[in-house]
Design a protein around this motif. Structure first.
Motif, PDB file in Angstrom:
ATOM      1  N   GLN A  70      37.781  49.801  33.625  1.00 40.95           N
ATOM      2  CA  GLN A  70      37.874  49.249  32.284  1.00 40.95           C
ATOM      3  C   GLN A  70      39.263  48.700  31.976  1.00 40.95           C
ATOM      4  N   ASN A 112      31.557  43.209  32.379  1.00 41.68           N
ATOM      5  CA  ASN A 112      32.609  43.988  33.025  1.00 41.68           C
ATOM      6  C   ASN A 112      33.304  43.172  34.119  1.00 41.68           C
ATOM      7  N   ARG A 116      37.274  42.205  34.005  1.00 46.46           N
ATOM      8  CA  ARG A 116      38.151  42.681  35.082  1.00 46.46           C
ATOM      9  C   ARG A 116      38.809  41.513  35.804  1.00 46.46           C
ATOM     10  N   THR A 185      28.427  51.613  32.976  1.00 44.37           N
ATOM     11  CA  THR A 185      28.173  50.692  31.872  1.00 44.37           C
ATOM     12  C   THR A 185      27.608  51.425  30.660  1.00 44.37           C
ATOM     13  N   THR A 229      36.487  46.016  23.575  1.00 43.65           N
ATOM     14  CA  THR A 229      36.881  46.249  24.971  1.00 43.65           C
ATOM     15  C   THR A 229      37.782  47.477  25.102  1.00 43.65           C
TER      16      THR A 229
END
Length: 303
Positions: A70, A112, A116, A185, A229
């Motif tokens: 994350q 995600n 990232r 997730t 986020t």
């Protein structure tokens, strides 16, 4: 390209006349339905047994991996991509993944991968949609039986990019992420908490189903909002379910202590989700089942 079964182009199979064969027999049809129901029931029992034995360990294992997957500020190094552009991209991906019939897990993993990658590499504004399509392809390869084709994805982008560009970016993304795509997730945690809820004494399966549907919709909308986020997926899932229970005024809500988070953390996330829902009330009917929408009286009358 797969050839025709008989190897001849344009061959017309001979049509045979059939009477009421065994496949039309009512007794056989009933037996088939019974076997299918038994198989489904057996599969459900097996899943429940596995959850009871390993569910808590699997939850703790996935939760421990969250920080690794994350990025808290994925746009901090982006000179051209803004929070508004990110919102537009993910708001485009939400109906796209639904139209293609892919799971919420695939959508969560797509977001995600995007975040990232943004955390590692500056992306030009005119290539941002290509990144979204590439992330969707990688996510679907990870969790779906039938991922989309490159041709499908390029068509969704109005053929603004070439297949070579998409494949090259796919390689770059994989390299930057170290070929590590198994991120925990919010979809996984929503499912886990719902199963925990159903195992509790006196659980109401109807309330659990409605809360799960509403929480899924709220979590889906939150994916496009850059402000969320900062929250780990497990916290976002617990807060989404907690908010869903409050909005639906359930008598047997999920005990949020199962998440392991403090009340203050849950209240903060739930308050931000409630504001998000208020601002996006018009979008919820697009992501919720009709039967759940009918129970969302707060959309018409206020909370």
């Amino acid at each position: 390209m797969v050839a025709a079964a008989d190897g001849r182009r344009g061959a017309t199979p001979q049509r045979l006349k059939r009477g009421p064969g065994p496949r039309h027999c009512p007794a056989l049809l009933r037996r088939r339905r019974r076997l299918e129901e038994e198989a489904t029931s057996a599969e459900s029992r097996l899943e429940l047994q596995i959850f009871r034995e390993y569910g808590e360990s699997w939850y703790l294992s996935r939760k421990a991996l969250e920080s690794r997957f994350q990025p808290r500020e994925p746009l901090a190094r982006q000179p051209q991509v803004t929070a508004e552009a990110r919102c537009r991209l993910i708001s485009w991906l939400i109906p796209v993944h639904r139209e293609l019939g892919y799971s919420f897990e695939a959508l969560c993993l797509t977001v995600n991968i995007i975040d990232r990658f943004l955390d590692t590499t500056p992306v030009a504004a005119d290539c941002f949609q290509l990144l979204g399509a590439t992330a969707l392809l990688l996510a679907c390869k990870q969790v779906e039986m039938h991922p989309p084709s490159v041709k499908q994805l390029l068509a969704l982008c109005c053929n603004a990019f070439s297949g070579e560009q998409l494949c090259n970016l796919e390689c770059i993304v994989l390299h930057k992420l170290g070929f590590s795509l198994g991120a925990p997730t919010v979809s996984f945690f929503l499912e886990h908490f719902t199963r925990v809820r159903l195992e509790a004494p006196g659980a109401d399966s109807g309330e659990a189903a409605d809360a799960g549907s509403l929480a899924w919709g709220v979590a889906e909308i939150s994916l496009a909002d850059y402000n969320f986020t900062k929250y780990p997926p497990s916290l976002l899932a617990a807060a989404s379910l907690g908010l869903a229970d409050r909005l639906l005024r359930h008598r047997c809500p999920l005990d949020l202590r199962v998440s392991g988070y403090r009340r203050r953390e849950l209240r903060e996330c739930m308050a931000e989700l409630r504001l998000l829902v208020s601002l996006n009330a018009a979008a919820l009917p697009l992501v919720l089942p009709a039967e759940v929408m009918r129970k969302c009286l707060w959309l018409r009358d206020g909370d």
